[in-house]
Design an enzyme around this catalytic site. Structure first.
Site, PDB file in Angstrom:
ATOM      1  CB  ALA A  75      -0.928  -0.010   1.209  1.00 40.38           C
ATOM      2  CE  LYS A 123      -6.558 -14.153 -10.275  1.00 39.06           C
ATOM      3  NZ  LYS A 123      -6.776 -13.479  -8.988  1.00 39.06           N
ATOM      4  CB  ILE A 175      -3.450  -5.408  -4.863  1.00 38.58           C
ATOM      5  CG1 ILE A 175      -2.504  -6.108  -3.870  1.00 38.58           C
ATOM      6  CG2 ILE A 175      -2.661  -4.508  -5.812  1.00 38.58           C
ATOM      7  CD1 ILE A 175      -1.544  -7.100  -4.476  1.00 38.58           C
TER       8      ILE A 175
HETATM    9  P1  FAD Z   1       1.765  -4.144   5.385  1.00 36.86           P
HETATM   10  O1  FAD Z   1       2.347  -4.976   4.337  1.00 36.86           O
HETATM   11  O2  FAD Z   1       1.524  -4.772   6.721  1.00 36.86           O
HETATM   12  O3  FAD Z   1       2.718  -2.892   5.573  1.00 36.86           O
HETATM   13  C1  FAD Z   1       2.675  -2.087   6.718  1.00 36.86           C
HETATM   14  C2  FAD Z   1       3.859  -1.142   6.696  1.00 36.86           C
HETATM   15  O4  FAD Z   1       3.717  -0.231   7.773  1.00 36.86           O
HETATM   16  C3  FAD Z   1       5.213  -1.816   6.874  1.00 36.86           C
HETATM   17  O5  FAD Z   1       6.162  -1.212   6.013  1.00 36.86           O
HETATM   18  C4  FAD Z   1       5.573  -1.492   8.304  1.00 36.86           C
HETATM   19  O6  FAD Z   1       6.960  -1.442   8.513  1.00 36.86           O
HETATM   20  C5  FAD Z   1       4.946  -0.111   8.447  1.00 36.86           C
HETATM   21  N1  FAD Z   1       4.678   0.270   9.824  1.00 36.86           N
HETATM   22  C6  FAD Z   1       3.747  -0.248  10.668  1.00 36.86           C
HETATM   23  N2  FAD Z   1       3.831   0.382  11.866  1.00 36.86           N
HETATM   24  C7  FAD Z   1       4.814   1.315  11.755  1.00 36.86           C
HETATM   25  C8  FAD Z   1       5.376   2.244  12.649  1.00 36.86           C
HETATM   26  N3  FAD Z   1       4.984   2.365  13.912  1.00 36.86           N
HETATM   27  N4  FAD Z   1       6.373   3.051  12.209  1.00 36.86           N
HETATM   28  C9  FAD Z   1       6.819   2.942  10.910  1.00 36.86           C
HETATM   29  N5  FAD Z   1       6.334   2.071  10.033  1.00 36.86           N
HETATM   30  C10 FAD Z   1       5.342   1.256  10.458  1.00 36.86           C
HETATM   31  N6  FAD Z   1      -4.264  -8.910  -1.588  1.00 36.86           N
HETATM   32  C11 FAD Z   1      -4.405  -9.133  -2.890  1.00 36.86           C
HETATM   33  O7  FAD Z   1      -4.726  -8.210  -3.646  1.00 36.86           O
HETATM   34  N7  FAD Z   1      -4.187 -10.367  -3.406  1.00 36.86           N
HETATM   35  C12 FAD Z   1      -3.899 -11.428  -2.629  1.00 36.86           C
HETATM   36  O8  FAD Z   1      -3.692 -12.517  -3.138  1.00 36.86           O
HETATM   37  C13 FAD Z   1      -3.832 -11.230  -1.237  1.00 36.86           C
HETATM   38  N8  FAD Z   1      -3.584 -12.263  -0.393  1.00 36.86           N
HETATM   39  C14 FAD Z   1      -3.594 -12.028   0.957  1.00 36.86           C
HETATM   40  C15 FAD Z   1      -3.494 -13.104   1.840  1.00 36.86           C
HETATM   41  C16 FAD Z   1      -3.584 -12.883   3.211  1.00 36.86           C
HETATM   42  C17 FAD Z   1      -3.534 -14.034   4.143  1.00 36.86           C
HETATM   43  C18 FAD Z   1      -3.713 -11.571   3.718  1.00 36.86           C
HETATM   44  C19 FAD Z   1      -3.771 -11.309   5.194  1.00 36.86           C
HETATM   45  C20 FAD Z   1      -3.769 -10.508   2.852  1.00 36.86           C
HETATM   46  C21 FAD Z   1      -3.742 -10.721   1.470  1.00 36.86           C
HETATM   47  N9  FAD Z   1      -3.874  -9.670   0.584  1.00 36.86           N
HETATM   48  C22 FAD Z   1      -3.995  -9.915  -0.743  1.00 36.86           C
HETATM   49  C23 FAD Z   1      -3.848  -8.313   1.071  1.00 36.86           C
HETATM   50  C24 FAD Z   1      -2.453  -7.716   0.815  1.00 36.86           C
HETATM   51  O9  FAD Z   1      -1.490  -8.504   1.462  1.00 36.86           O
HETATM   52  C25 FAD Z   1      -2.388  -6.289   1.335  1.00 36.86           C
HETATM   53  O10 FAD Z   1      -3.472  -5.542   0.850  1.00 36.86           O
HETATM   54  C26 FAD Z   1      -1.126  -5.622   0.875  1.00 36.86           C
HETATM   55  O11 FAD Z   1      -0.005  -6.397   1.174  1.00 36.86           O
HETATM   56  C27 FAD Z   1      -1.004  -4.270   1.525  1.00 36.86           C
HETATM   57  O12 FAD Z   1      -0.584  -4.356   2.844  1.00 36.86           O
HETATM   58  P2  FAD Z   1      -0.219  -3.010   3.566  1.00 36.86           P
HETATM   59  O13 FAD Z   1       0.836  -2.307   2.795  1.00 36.86           O
HETATM   60  O14 FAD Z   1      -1.484  -2.290   3.853  1.00 36.86           O
HETATM   61  O15 FAD Z   1       0.341  -3.496   4.978  1.00 36.86           O
END
Ligand code: FAD
Length: 495
Positions: free
Chosen positions: A17, A80, A348
């Protein structure tokens, strides 16, 4: 809400994200005097899953003017064409959800209605025979669709499977080259303005202070800014979608990569199989009241094709959404804004549409209450539509054990009840505003689960229509025969 245009955007989080947001903003703000900073913490890391997508991702790559071949090679991506659902309709019964259409319109009605009428008159070929996308997938083939071809027979789209860490790395490089400043560090305090509740600045463990005008919460499930600090809350949908855990594990590839994702129903949930060029992503999404983590782990490991390359990683989640993804000067993008289980790979895509809403409703770079309210309204609709589509998979299942019986019997949202009723009555697909899944997706589900419309006009010409249908089937067969195998297609891609 802000009288002056914003000058500084701060993104917290460097997962999919965070870096998608940073890359998009870098492109969007080219030539505009707004500084974008991204803070991430190596100490905390990212969730490390999220590797299957829907076709909208292609627009993201295109908007950022990234070459598809470069992207595919940098992320070890595969193509895909849809998702194979194994055993959902009952043990041994499989069906395919394609990113494409079925047949060409006949008798002035959607093709699936003609097909059902033909079936009632004794026609035996399956609906999937009329879908080029499904046929290519089944044959393990891939061809670039011809988007110029006006024929509904040839209409399909595609998405990718990619390595999530490589994708984030690629976007980081893209964003940094265009001026985004990355700061390593853990945010340990967020200062709110006591007068208006806006975020003023963040403090890092190092003591560094980062101020900004607009803050994007990409901190994942903890939702550090939007929830822990601003307390917007969470709408829990686990009574409709009771899976609350996942175990994820990577394996080596033992076959050529399929051009589709596989979702196989298991004891208390389902297992994903996402083939990349260099390895396979696997995971078991399950409901912990119905199976222990140890049993789920054993079931997952017993159903892997290749050798595990990692230890199974447990991820806990609650399905639902933030009532507002945009609150004052904070926008939640990614897992911080909500989570719908990955059954249809929609997270995503929700990141993408979240970014589009943030930038689209930031008119003249001013945060305006009415614009924020509209962005929140549309975001809710989008989430609810996807939620309903995912619930449908569970509601119609044909399996027999406690978890599957529970989800088949559960009450469902009224919006979904009405969709099922409309289809059951006459094969109509009642699409609502902000729908992510088109008519064909719903048709593939109803067909896959064996639900026939109850009342349909009979074939207008019972002798001629099946002949026209046979011609369509044979054109699809020819198109499939001409395509290269998925593996050959991947090999032919140069940077
Ligand atoms: P994260 O990857 O958790 O990133 C969080 C970030 O915040 C990290 O960089 C971390 O270091 C930072 N952070 C947190 N706290 C702090 C802090 N206090 N200070 C500084 N930095 C901090 N989506 C799809 O579209 N297709 C899929 O096939 C799919 N499969 C999935 C399977 C599972 C089991 C799950 C749970 C999710 C899946 N998703 C899928 C969803 C997808 O993984 C997420 O939407 C995507 O990875 C985005 O995650 P994110 O960036 O929001 O969070």
């Amino acid at each position: 809400m802000t009288a002056e245009p914003i000058k500084k955007i701060v993104i917290v989080g460097g997962g999919t994200a965070g870096w998608m947001t940073a890359a998009y903003l870098a492109h969007w703000l080219d030539g505009v005097d707004i500084q974008v900073t991204l803070v991430e913490s190596d100490q905390i890391g990212t969730i490390g899953v999220g590797e299957a997508t829907v076709p909208g991702i292609r627009q993201f790559i295109k908007t950022l003017e990234i070459s598809e071949s470069e992207f595919i090679n940098a992320t070890n991506a595969t193509f895909k064409l849809g998702i194979e659902f194994e055993h959902w309709a009952g043990e041994g019964k499989n069906f395919f959800h394609p990113f494409g259409g079925y047949g060409a319109r006949l008798e002035d009605r959607s093709f699936h209605k003609t097909w059902w009428a033909a079936r009632q008159a004794g026609y035996t070929d399956g609906l999937e025979e009329f879908c080029l996308c499904t046929q290519l997938a089944k044959a393990g083939k891939f061809a670039q669709p011809s988007f110029e071809d006006k024929s509904r027979l040839a209409w399909y789209n595609y998405a990718y499977h990619f390595d999530a860490s490589a994708f984030a790395r690629y976007l980081r490089n893209y964003a940094e080259r265009r001026g985004v400043i990355r700061t390593e560090g853990k945010v340990n305090h967020i200062q709110l303005d006591t007068a208006n509740g806006f975020i003023q600045h963040l403090s890092l463990e190092s003591g560094q202070i980062i101020d900004g005008d607009l803050f994007v919460d990409c901190t994942g499930i903890p939702a550090l800014l939007i929830n822990k600090t601003m307390g917007v809350g969470y709408e829990d949908w686990s009574h409709w979608l009771p899976c609350d855990s996942a175990l994820a594990v990577q394996t080596n590839s033992v076959t050529e990569p399929d051009p589709y994702t596989r979702s196989s129903a298991r004891t208390a949930g389902w297992q994903w199989h996402i083939p990349l060029q260099h390895r396979v992503g696997n995971g078991y999404v399950y409901s912990s009241p119905f199976i222990s983590h140890e049993q789920a782990r054993a079931e997952l490991l017993a159903n892997l094709a290749g050798e595990p390359l990692t230890e199974p990683k447990l991820i806990r989640f609650t399905t639902g959404m933030r009532p507002d993804f945009w609150h004052k000067n904070c926008v939640a993008i990614g897992l911080s804004s909500g989570f719908l289980e990955p059954l249809e790979s929609t997270s995503i895509s929700l990141i993408q549409t979240g970014i589009a809403k943030m930038t689209g409703f930031l008119v003249n770079f001013i945060i305006d209450e009415k614009q924020v309210a509209e962005a929140n309204r549309l975001n809710r609709l989008e989430y609810e539509r996807i939620r309903d589509f995912i619930i449908l998979h569970y509601k119609l299942n044909g399996r027999s054990n406690p978890f599957w019986e529970h989800v088949r019997a559960m009450s469902i949202p009224l919006t979904l009840e009405e969709k099922i009723a409309a289809y059951k009555a006459g094969g109509d697909i009642k699409l609502l505003a902000q729908e992510s899944f088109v008519e064909e997706s719903w048709v593939s589900m109803f067909y896959g689960f064996g639900m026939a419309p109850e009342a349909l006009l009979p074939l207008s010409d019972p002798a001629a229509i099946p002949l026209v249908m046979n011609k369509m089937k044979s054109a699809i067969g020819k198109g499939t025969a001409l395509a290269a195998s998925h593996a050959e297609f991947l090999q032919s891609i140069d940077n």
